[in-house]
Scaffold this active site. Structure first.
Site, PDB file in Angstrom:
ATOM      1  CE1 TYR A   1      -3.574   4.351   2.265  1.00  0.00           C
ATOM      2  CE2 TYR A   1      -3.123   1.212   2.231  1.00  0.00           C
ATOM      3  CZ  TYR A   1      -3.874   2.412   2.063  1.00  0.00           C
ATOM      4  OH  TYR A   1      -5.282   2.881   2.025  1.00  0.00           O
TER       5      TYR A   1
ATOM      6  CE  LYS B   1      -6.665   5.038   4.593  1.00  0.00           C
ATOM      7  NZ  LYS B   1      -8.052   5.610   4.769  1.00  0.00           N
TER       8      LYS B   1
ATOM      9  CB  THR C   1      -7.170   0.361   3.571  1.00  0.00           C
ATOM     10  OG1 THR C   1      -6.048  -0.659   3.070  1.00  0.00           O
ATOM     11  CG2 THR C   1      -6.355   0.653   4.477  1.00  0.00           C
ATOM     12  CG  ASP C   2      -7.816  -5.360   3.279  1.00  0.00           C
ATOM     13  OD1 ASP C   2      -6.904  -4.208   3.019  1.00  0.00           O
ATOM     14  OD2 ASP C   2      -7.639  -6.609   1.963  1.00  0.00           O
ATOM     15  CD  GLU C   3      -2.945  -2.171   1.931  1.00  0.00           C
ATOM     16  OE1 GLU C   3      -1.935  -2.087   1.976  1.00  0.00           O
ATOM     17  OE2 GLU C   3      -3.045  -2.424   0.272  1.00  0.00           O
TER      18      GLU C   3
HETATM   19  P1  NAD Z   1      -5.819   7.844  -4.808  1.00  0.00           P
HETATM   20  O1  NAD Z   1      -5.020   7.833  -4.458  1.00  0.00           O
HETATM   21  O2  NAD Z   1      -6.855   7.573  -6.270  1.00  0.00           O
HETATM   22  O3  NAD Z   1      -6.650   9.541  -4.559  1.00  0.00           O
HETATM   23  C1  NAD Z   1      -6.895  10.101  -3.255  1.00  0.00           C
HETATM   24  C2  NAD Z   1      -7.381  11.548  -4.014  1.00  0.00           C
HETATM   25  O4  NAD Z   1      -7.283  12.161  -2.340  1.00  0.00           O
HETATM   26  C3  NAD Z   1      -6.368  12.492  -4.492  1.00  0.00           C
HETATM   27  O5  NAD Z   1      -7.529  12.622  -5.008  1.00  0.00           O
HETATM   28  C4  NAD Z   1      -5.381  13.118  -4.213  1.00  0.00           C
HETATM   29  O6  NAD Z   1      -5.713  14.276  -4.335  1.00  0.00           O
HETATM   30  C5  NAD Z   1      -7.302  13.600  -2.833  1.00  0.00           C
HETATM   31  N1  NAD Z   1      -5.961  13.965  -1.602  1.00  0.00           N
HETATM   32  C6  NAD Z   1      -4.693  13.576  -1.452  1.00  0.00           C
HETATM   33  N2  NAD Z   1      -3.938  14.240  -0.044  1.00  0.00           N
HETATM   34  C7  NAD Z   1      -5.184  15.222   0.385  1.00  0.00           C
HETATM   35  C8  NAD Z   1      -5.124  16.144   1.701  1.00  0.00           C
HETATM   36  N3  NAD Z   1      -4.451  16.492   2.446  1.00  0.00           N
HETATM   37  N4  NAD Z   1      -5.973  16.963   0.686  1.00  0.00           N
HETATM   38  C9  NAD Z   1      -6.979  16.704  -0.170  1.00  0.00           C
HETATM   39  N5  NAD Z   1      -7.240  15.870  -0.825  1.00  0.00           N
HETATM   40  C10 NAD Z   1      -6.300  15.240  -0.620  1.00  0.00           C
HETATM   41  O7  NAD Z   1      -6.882   6.922  -3.551  1.00  0.00           O
HETATM   42  P2  NAD Z   1      -7.935   5.721  -2.992  1.00  0.00           P
HETATM   43  O8  NAD Z   1      -7.170   4.461  -4.686  1.00  0.00           O
HETATM   44  O9  NAD Z   1      -9.080   6.339  -4.280  1.00  0.00           O
HETATM   45  O10 NAD Z   1      -8.976   5.803  -1.923  1.00  0.00           O
HETATM   46  C11 NAD Z   1      -9.505   6.224  -1.775  1.00  0.00           C
HETATM   47  C12 NAD Z   1      -9.355   6.221  -0.034  1.00  0.00           C
HETATM   48  O11 NAD Z   1      -9.939   4.724   0.173  1.00  0.00           O
HETATM   49  C13 NAD Z   1      -7.928   6.140   0.974  1.00  0.00           C
HETATM   50  O12 NAD Z   1      -8.998   6.674   1.976  1.00  0.00           O
HETATM   51  C14 NAD Z   1      -7.202   4.833   0.759  1.00  0.00           C
HETATM   52  O13 NAD Z   1      -6.684   4.526   1.874  1.00  0.00           O
HETATM   53  C15 NAD Z   1      -9.146   4.361   0.776  1.00  0.00           C
HETATM   54  N6  NAD Z   1      -8.699   3.047   0.205  1.00  0.00           N
HETATM   55  C16 NAD Z   1      -8.282   2.401  -0.845  1.00  0.00           C
HETATM   56  C17 NAD Z   1      -8.976   1.172  -1.691  1.00  0.00           C
HETATM   57  C18 NAD Z   1      -7.726   1.146  -2.717  1.00  0.00           C
HETATM   58  O14 NAD Z   1      -7.817  -0.173  -3.047  1.00  0.00           O
HETATM   59  N7  NAD Z   1      -7.615   2.471  -3.427  1.00  0.00           N
HETATM   60  C19 NAD Z   1      -8.826  -0.027  -0.653  1.00  0.00           C
HETATM   61  C20 NAD Z   1      -9.102   0.430   1.029  1.00  0.00           C
HETATM   62  C21 NAD Z   1      -9.022   1.741   1.151  1.00  0.00           C
HETATM   63  P1  TYD Z   2      -1.371  -2.708  -5.017  1.00  0.00           P
HETATM   64  O1  TYD Z   2      -1.890  -2.151  -6.612  1.00  0.00           O
HETATM   65  O2  TYD Z   2      -0.191  -1.163  -5.218  1.00  0.00           O
HETATM   66  O3  TYD Z   2      -1.803  -2.372  -4.054  1.00  0.00           O
HETATM   67  P2  TYD Z   2      -1.870  -3.198  -2.260  1.00  0.00           P
HETATM   68  O4  TYD Z   2      -0.646  -3.456  -2.228  1.00  0.00           O
HETATM   69  O5  TYD Z   2      -2.208  -1.422  -1.655  1.00  0.00           O
HETATM   70  O6  TYD Z   2      -2.661  -4.181  -2.704  1.00  0.00           O
HETATM   71  O7  TYD Z   2      -0.870  -4.177  -5.454  1.00  0.00           O
HETATM   72  C1  TYD Z   2      -1.337  -5.337  -5.237  1.00  0.00           C
HETATM   73  C2  TYD Z   2      -0.894  -6.494  -5.493  1.00  0.00           C
HETATM   74  O8  TYD Z   2       0.237  -5.668  -6.378  1.00  0.00           O
HETATM   75  C3  TYD Z   2       0.936  -6.134  -4.712  1.00  0.00           C
HETATM   76  O9  TYD Z   2       0.992  -7.296  -3.883  1.00  0.00           O
HETATM   77  C4  TYD Z   2       1.602  -5.909  -5.002  1.00  0.00           C
HETATM   78  C5  TYD Z   2       1.544  -6.410  -6.481  1.00  0.00           C
HETATM   79  N1  TYD Z   2       2.228  -5.713  -7.593  1.00  0.00           N
HETATM   80  C6  TYD Z   2       3.091  -5.790  -8.253  1.00  0.00           C
HETATM   81  O10 TYD Z   2       3.485  -7.595  -8.067  1.00  0.00           O
HETATM   82  N2  TYD Z   2       4.049  -5.439  -9.234  1.00  0.00           N
HETATM   83  C7  TYD Z   2       3.313  -3.947  -9.197  1.00  0.00           C
HETATM   84  O11 TYD Z   2       4.212  -3.106 -10.451  1.00  0.00           O
HETATM   85  C8  TYD Z   2       2.652  -3.243  -8.747  1.00  0.00           C
HETATM   86  C9  TYD Z   2       2.116  -1.544  -8.525  1.00  0.00           C
HETATM   87  C10 TYD Z   2       1.866  -4.635  -7.130  1.00  0.00           C
END
Ligand code: NAD
Ligand code: TYD
Length: 339
Positions: free
Chosen positions: A150, A154, A125-127
Site C-alpha cells: 500500500y 502511494k 500519507t505518512d506511510e
Molecule cells: P477508503 O478506502 O475509505 O476510501 C477510498 C474510496 O476510493 C472508496 O470510496 C473507493 O470506492 C474509492 N476508489 C478506490 N479505487 C478507485 C478507483 N480506481 N476509482 C474511483 N474510486 C476509487 O480510504 P480513505 O481512508 O478514505 O482514504 C482516502 C485517501 O486518503 C487515500 O488516498 C489514502 O491513501 C489517504 N490517506 C488515508 C489515511 C487514513 O488514515 N485513512 C491517512 C492518510 C492518507
Molecule cells: P490500520 O487501521 O490498518 O492503519 P495503518 O496500518 O494504515 O496504520 O492499523 C493501525 C494500527 O493498528 C497498525 O499498527 C495495525 C494495528 N491493527 C491491529 O493491531 N489490529 C487490527 O485488527 C487492525 C486492523 C490494525
C-alpha cells in the site's frame, strides 16, 4: 467554483464532500468514485438531491471514462482521494493498489494538464516515509522508504506528482497525513473495528505486542488542512499533516474498551502483520509556519465523539458488515448517474 473530488464515497472523501457542501455553498462538487467495497453512498445521504453535488460512478484509472468527465466539466481544482487504502489487503494482493493508486493518479494528472485545471491536490500519507525508531519525527525531507505494498503504491503516485510538477510545470500540491479516525470509517481499520467488535462482544484482534505507535488525527482536521493547502500552498509544495497524538495501539484499544464499559478480556493478541511499521509520527510544523494550520481536536475528545457516533449509527456499520450497504446504490441511484 467547480471541483472534482475522487473517492468521495469513501471515509475521508465523504467527510470532505459533506463538510465542503456545508461550509462552502459556492462550491459545486463532481464526485467520482468506483464504489469498491470501501465506497458507500449511504455516507452521502445528508446531501441527497443537492444540485451542487453530482455523483459519477467511474474508475479513475479508466482514461476514457475520466476523459468524458473532464470534457463535460470545467474544473477549478481536482482533489484526489480515491485509493485502495488498507495495508492488510495490499499484503494479500497488491495488484489493485498498483492499478488504482498508481495508474489512477497518472490518468488524473494527464487529464488535469490537458484540461488546464487550476490546481491539482494529491492526498497522500505518512506511510510513504516508512517507519521510525523510538525517537524523531517524519519531516517533508525524510526520504521516501515505504514498507508495505500500500505504502509503495502511494509513494509511486507521489513521485508521479513530483515528476508532473518538475517536467510539465503542473500546478500540483500534496498533503501527507497521519492515521485518520472519525465517522464513516470502514470497520476494517483499527478504531472502527475495535469499537464495533467491542459493541458486539467479539474479540479485539491486536497485532503482535500492540506497542506499535500511530499519530492519530480527526478526519475533520485533516480535511480542513486539505482546503488550506489547496488555497494557500505554492505550486509543487508538500505538507505533512499530523494530529500531535502518538498513541500505542494497545492504549487506543484499552481506552475504547473502558469508554464502552467493556472488560480487557476481549483483547485477543494475534500474529503480527508482516513488515509491520513500528512507529509513525509527523512533524507538521511547516504547515503551521507557512499556512497557519494545526489540528484543533485532541485525540481524547475526538475519540469519545467518534465512539458516540458508532454507538448512535450502529445501523450504518451493521449494514456495512452485512453487505446490505451495497444494495443502496442500485435503489437510490440506479439510472440517475451523471457525467
Ligand atoms: P477508503 O478506502 O475509505 O476510501 C477510498 C474510496 O476510493 C472508496 O470510496 C473507493 O470506492 C474509492 N476508489 C478506490 N479505487 C478507485 C478507483 N480506481 N476509482 C474511483 N474510486 C476509487 O480510504 P480513505 O481512508 O478514505 O482514504 C482516502 C485517501 O486518503 C487515500 O488516498 C489514502 O491513501 C489517504 N490517506 C488515508 C489515511 C487514513 O488514515 N485513512 C491517512 C492518510 C492518507
Ligand atoms: P490500520 O487501521 O490498518 O492503519 P495503518 O496500518 O494504515 O496504520 O492499523 C493501525 C494500527 O493498528 C497498525 O499498527 C495495525 C494495528 N491493527 C491491529 O493491531 N489490529 C487490527 O485488527 C487492525 C486492523 C490494525
Amino acid at each position: 467554483m467547480k471541483i472534482l473530488v475522487t473517492g468521495g464515497a469513501g471515509f475521508i472523501g465523504s467527510n470532505f464532500v459533506l463538510n465542503t457542501r456545508a461550509k462552502r455553498p459556492d462550491v459545486t462538487i463532481v464526485n467520482v468514485d468506483l464504489l469498491t467495497y470501501a465506497g458507500n453512498l449511504e455516507n452521502l445521504k445528508a446531501i441527497e438531491g443537492d444540485d451542487k453535488h453530482l455523483f459519477v460512478r467511474a474508475d479513475v484509472s479508466d482514461r476514457e471514462a475520466m476523459g468524458a468527465v473532464f470534457a463535460a466539466h470545467e474544473f477549478d481544482g481536482v482533489f484526489h482521494f480515491a485509493a485502495e487504502s488498507h495495508v492488510d489487503r495490499s499484503i494479500l494482493d497488491a495488484t489493485p493498489f498498483v492499478q488504482n493508486n498508481v495508474l489512477g493518479t497518472q490518468v488524473l494528472l494527464d487529464l488535469s494538464r490537458e484540461h488546464n485545471v487550476g490546481r491539482y491536490l494529491q492526498v497522500s500519507t505518512d506511510e510513504v516515509y516508512g517507519t521510525l525508531g523510538a525517537e524523531g519525527l517524519f519531516t517533508e525531507d525524510t526520504p521516501i522508504a515505504p514498507n508495505s505494498p500500500y505504502a509503495a503504491s502511494k509513494a509511486a503516485a507521489d513521485l508521479l506528482v513530483r515528476a508532473a510538477v518538475n517536467t510539465h510545470g503542473m500546478n500540483a500540491v500534496m498533503t501527507r497525513c497521519s492515521n485518520n479516525y472519525g465517522p464513516f470509517q470502514f470497520p476494517e481499520k483499527l478504531i472502527p473495528l475495535m469499537i464495533a467488535n467491542a459493541l458486539e462482544g467479539k474479540p479485539l484482534p491486536v497485532y503482535g505486542d500492540g506497542q506499535q505507535i500511530r499519530d492519530w488525527i480527526h478526519v475533520d482536521d485533516h480535511n480542513e488542512a486539505v482546503w488550506v493547502v489547496f488555497e494557500q500552498a505554492e505550486a509543487g509544495a508538500v505538507y505533512n499533516l499530523g494530529g500531535n497524538a502518538e498513541r500505542a495501539n494497545l492504549d487506543v484499544v484499552k481506552r475504547i474498551l473502558s469508554e464502552l464499559g467493556k472488560g480487557e478480556e476481549l483483547i485477543n493478541y494475534v500474529e503480527d502483520r508482516p513488515g509491520h511499521d513500528r512507529r509513525y509520527a509527523m512533524d507538521a510544523s511547516r504547515a503551521l509556519a507557512d499556512l497557519g494550520w494545526s489540528p484543533r481536536r485532541t485525540f481524547e475528545e475526538g475519540l469519545s465523539e467518534t465512539i458516540r457516533w458508532y454507538i448512535e449509527q450502529r445501523d450504518w456499520w451493521e449494514r456495512v458488515r452485512s453487505g446490505a450497504y451495497r444494495d443502496y446504490y442500485e435503489a437510490q441511484y440506479g439510472s440517475r448517474l451523471g457525467v
